[in-house]
Design a protein around this motif. Structure first.
Motif, PDB file in Angstrom:
ATOM      1  N   GLU A   1       0.788  -1.163  -0.010  1.00  0.00           N
ATOM      2  CA  GLU A   1       0.037   0.060   0.045  1.00  0.00           C
ATOM      3  C   GLU A   1       0.775   1.527  -0.069  1.00  0.00           C
ATOM      4  O   GLU A   1       1.823   1.419   0.851  1.00  0.00           O
ATOM      5  CB  GLU A   1      -0.901  -0.070   1.174  1.00  0.00           C
ATOM      6  CG  GLU A   1      -1.848  -1.004   1.218  1.00  0.00           C
ATOM      7  CD  GLU A   1      -1.418  -2.299   1.952  1.00  0.00           C
ATOM      8  OE1 GLU A   1      -0.224  -2.408   2.316  1.00  0.00           O
ATOM      9  OE2 GLU A   1      -2.114  -3.210   2.073  1.00  0.00           O
TER      10      GLU A   1
ATOM     11  N   THR B   1      -3.455   2.221   5.384  1.00  0.00           N
ATOM     12  CA  THR B   1      -4.494   1.154   5.537  1.00  0.00           C
ATOM     13  C   THR B   1      -5.533   1.678   6.337  1.00  0.00           C
ATOM     14  O   THR B   1      -5.526   2.536   6.870  1.00  0.00           O
ATOM     15  CB  THR B   1      -3.902  -0.211   5.967  1.00  0.00           C
ATOM     16  OG1 THR B   1      -3.410   0.071   7.420  1.00  0.00           O
ATOM     17  CG2 THR B   1      -2.275  -0.589   5.041  1.00  0.00           C
TER      18      THR B   1
ATOM     19  N   ARG C   1      -4.460   7.684   0.160  1.00  0.00           N
ATOM     20  CA  ARG C   1      -5.554   6.710   0.744  1.00  0.00           C
ATOM     21  C   ARG C   1      -6.805   7.263  -0.217  1.00  0.00           C
ATOM     22  O   ARG C   1      -7.930   6.558  -0.548  1.00  0.00           O
ATOM     23  CB  ARG C   1      -5.717   7.097   1.995  1.00  0.00           C
ATOM     24  CG  ARG C   1      -6.852   6.837   2.563  1.00  0.00           C
ATOM     25  CD  ARG C   1      -6.962   5.400   2.818  1.00  0.00           C
ATOM     26  NE  ARG C   1      -8.222   4.722   3.719  1.00  0.00           N
ATOM     27  CZ  ARG C   1      -8.755   3.821   3.733  1.00  0.00           C
ATOM     28  NH1 ARG C   1      -7.999   2.859   3.741  1.00  0.00           N
ATOM     29  NH2 ARG C   1      -9.659   3.495   4.684  1.00  0.00           N
TER      30      ARG C   1
END
Length: 543
Positions: free
Chosen positions: A320, A324, A472
Motif C-alpha cells: 500500500e 491502510t 488513501r
C-alpha cells in the motif's frame, strides 16, 4: 608510474597513504615536476576525503594553468596580503588559542618577514640547516597558491616572488594582532586600513577582466534566480547552502570546469553521501544554477553537462502506498483524544482536524495547514474550502474548491471555524517567529503533525505520514467510483488532457462526488463505515 586519476596509494613499509596525481605533459614545464605527491596520514577514511579534496584542487589548478596565469601588480600584491591578513585575524578573533602556540606562530612569522629583532642560531650540518632555514623564511607560498586557486587563478613565478614579502609582512602583523587578542586587547585595528581591497586580476590570455563589477558571484546569482523563479522557502533552504559550499571554492561561476565538477562529485561520494542525495540535491542545485546562468548570458556551457551519479531504484516491500484501514483508524481515533493543556489552541485544532481534512479531500497537508477562516464559504447551499495562493504557497498557484464531506460538518468543523477570529485556523502568527502568512509557518505545522503521527506507532519508513492521505483518497475514489476529473480537481492534480481542463467544477457537483465516500466512524477497535448523506440520484450519477 603514470597516473591519469588521483588515487590514494599506501606505502608498503611505513603504511602512510599518499595522494599521487600525474601532471599533464603540457603543464610539466610550468610546474617543473611530473607528479604531485602529498602525505594523507594512515587513517583510510580521512585519507579518502583528503584525497578527493586534493584531486579537486589540482584539477582546478591544471584548468587554471591552461586558461592562463595572472600577473600581479604591486597593488595586487598588497591587496592579496591584506586578504590573507583579514582571513588570519578573523580565524582567531573569537578564540586566539593557547599562549605558547600564539607566541610561537608570531615568532615564526616574524622570522619569515625578516624583522631585525628576530634571528635564528644556526648549528649542525650546513646542508640540513640551510633547508630548514629556507622553510622558516618562506612558509606562506602554499597558502598564497591555495588562496588564488580558490578563485581560479595561478600567479606567474615572478608575480609570486614579488608578492611573498608583502604576504610575509602582513601575516607577521596578523600574528601580532592575535597576540593582542590573547592579552584582551580588542581595540580598533589600525593595520587593516592600509590594505586596498582585493580584486582578482584578469588572466594573461583572457581579454575579459575579472573584476568585482564583472564577476558572476555564485550566491548573488542564486538569489537572483530564486527571486525570479519564486522558489519556495524549502527549496532555498535546501539548495542555497549547497551553492555556498561551491562558492567557497569558486566565487565566480565562470571558473567552474567539468573537471572540477567530476572531482566535486567524487568528493561528495567519498564523504559518505548517498548517490540519490548527490544526484538530486547537490548536482541538481548547481546544474539548475548553471542553466540559469546560460539563459542570462553569463556562461556559454553548463560545466555539469553529461556528469551524473547512477541512482538505484528504491526497493519497496510495502504494497500500500497510502494508509491502510488500520493505520487510518489509529490516526483518526487519536485526533479525538485529549492533548493536554500545554498544547497551544492552534496546534490542538491542527491535530484534531488536519488528518480528517486530508482523509476526506486528499489535499496536501500544507494546503490545509494554511487555511483561513474566510476560506470556508457556502456556495449553492454546499460548504466548501477555497484553497487560494493568497493564503500561502500552492504547487500550481491555482485556486480551487474543496467540498466539505458531510461527516466533517456532522463533527462540527464548520461551527468551530465560524467561532474563530479572522485569520489562519491552524497557525497563530503571534506565537511564531515567522511572519504572518509565511510558508515556513504553515510548513512547520504540517511537520509537527507528521512527527505526532510517527509518535502514534506508525514507524514504517516506507509510509509518509501525511502524504499517505493523498494515496488513501485516490484509493477510495477508485473504490467508490468518483469522476476522475472531479477527484483530480479536489486533490489539486493536473488534468489528464486539455479537454478536462475546460469549464468549471461547481460546488454542488463536487459535493455529489465527495459524498460517495462513506463516513469513517471511530468506535472501539472496530472500523465502522456508514453513509451520512447520499447525494441525489441523477441520470448521470452512479449509485
Amino acid at each position: 608510474m603514470r597516473l591519469s586519476m588521483a588515487q590514494p596509494v599506501r606505502h608498503g613499509k611505513s603504511g602512510v597513504i599518499r595522494f599521487r596525481k600525474a601532471v599533464p605533459k603540457d603543464l610539466r614545464p610550468i610546474l617543473g615536476k611530473r607528479e604531485i605527491k602529498v602525505s594523507l596520514g594512515k587513517d583510510p577514511a580521512l585519507a579518502r576525503i583528503r584525497n578527493a579534496e586534493l584531486h579537486l584542487l589540482w584539477e582546478r589548478n591544471f584548468a587554471s594553468l591552461r586558461a592562463g596565469m595572472v600577473e600581479l601588480s604591486h597593488k595586487d600584491c598588497v591587496a592579496l596580503a591584506g586578504a590573507l591578513y583579514a582571513e588570519h585575524v578573523e580565524r582567531f578573533r573569537e578564540e586566539p588559542g593557547e599562549r605558547w602556540r600564539v607566541v610561537a606562530q608570531a615568532l615564526n612569522n616574524s622570522l619569515a618577514a625578516g624583522h631585525r629583532g628576530t634571528s635564528i642560531i644556526v648549528a649542525g650540518r650546513k646542508e640540513v640547516t640551510d633547508r630548514m632555514l629556507a622553510r622558516l623564511q618562506n612558509p606562506h607560498r602554499a597558502k598564497v597558491r591555495k588562496f588564488l586557486a580558490k578563485q581560479g587563478l595561478t600567479a606567474t613565478k615572478d608575480s609570486l616572488a614579488k608578492a611573498m614579502p608583502h604576504v610575509n609582512q602582513a601575516l607577521s602583523e596578523a600574528s601580532n594582532q592575535v597576540v593582542r587578542f590573547l592579552e584582551g586587547d580588542y581595540s580598533p585595528d589600525p593595520v587593516s586600513a592600509r590594505f586596498p581591497p582585493w580584486v582578482p586580476p584578469r588572466p594573461l590570455n583572457n581579454s575579459a577582466p575579472v573584476s568585482e563589477s564583472s564577476r558572476t558571484d555564485l550566491l548573488k546569482l542564486f538569489d537572483e534566480m530564486a527571486g525570479e523563479r519564486e522558489f519556495s522557502p524549502a527549496t532555498i533552504k535546501r539548495h542555497r547552502p549547497i551553492i555556498a559550499q561551491v562558492a567557497a571554492t569558486h566565487a565566480d561561476i565562470r571558473t567552474i570546469t567539468p573537471e572540477w565538477c567530476v572531482g566535486w562529485k567524487n568528493e561528495l561520494i567519498a564523504r559518505g553521501l548517498s548517490a540519490r542525495t548527490v544526484q538530486y540535491a547537490y548536482l541538481a542545485a548547481l546544474r539548475n544554477l548553471a542553466n540559469y546562468a546560460i539563459e542570462n548570458k553569463k556562461i556559454e556551457r553548463n560545466p555539469l553537462q553529461g556528469i551524473s551519479v547512477r541512482v538505484k531504484r528504491r526497493t519497496r516491500d510495502r504494497v500500500e502506498r497510502g494508509h491502510t484501514n488500520e493505520e487510518a483508524l489509529i490516526i483518526l481515533r487519536a485526533t479525538l483524544g485529549d492533548f493536554g493543556p500545554l498544547l497551544p489552541p492552534d496546534q490542538h485544532r491542527a491535530r484534531r482536524w488536519l488528518p480528517w481534512l486530508c482523509y476526506y479531500s486528499g489535499a496536501r497537508i500544507g494546503e490545509m495547514a494554511q487555511l483561513r477562516k474566510q476560506d470556508l464559504v457556502q456556495e449553492e447551499g454546499v460548504w466548501i474550502l477555497l484553497v487560494k495562493p493568497s493564503a500561502g504557497r500552492l504547487k500550481d498557484n491555482k485556486a480551487r474548491r474543496v467540498p466539505l464531506h458531510p461527516h466533517l460538518i456532522a463533527q462540527g468543523f464548520v461551527d468551530v471555524v465560524r467561532k474563530l477570529p479572522e485569520g489562519y485556523i491552524f497557525t497563530d502568527p503571534g506565537r511564531r517567529r515567522s511572519r504572518a502568512g509565511s510558508p515556513l509557518m504553515h510548513k512547520k505545522t504540517a511537520e509537527n503533525i507528521g512527527r505526532w503521527v510517527r509518535g502514534l506507532g506508525l514507524a514504517d519508513q516506507e509510509l509518509q505520514p501525511s502524504h499517505g492521505w493523498r494515496h488513501r483518497f485516490k484509493t477510495l475514489a477508485r473504490l467508490y467510483q468518483l469522476d476522475p476529473g472531479a477527484r483530480d480537481y479536489i486533490q489539486g492534480h493536473s488534468p489528464h488532457n486539455d479537454a478536462e481542463d475546460y469549464g468549471d467544477q461547481p460546488a454542488q457537483a463536487l459535493f455529489e462526488q465527495i459524498s460517495r465516500i462513506p463516513a469513517m466512524e471511530v468506535g472501539g477497535n472496530e472500523l465502522v463505515l456508514a453513509r451520512l448523506q447520499r447525494p441525489p440520484r441523477t441520470a448521470t450519477s452512479k449509485a
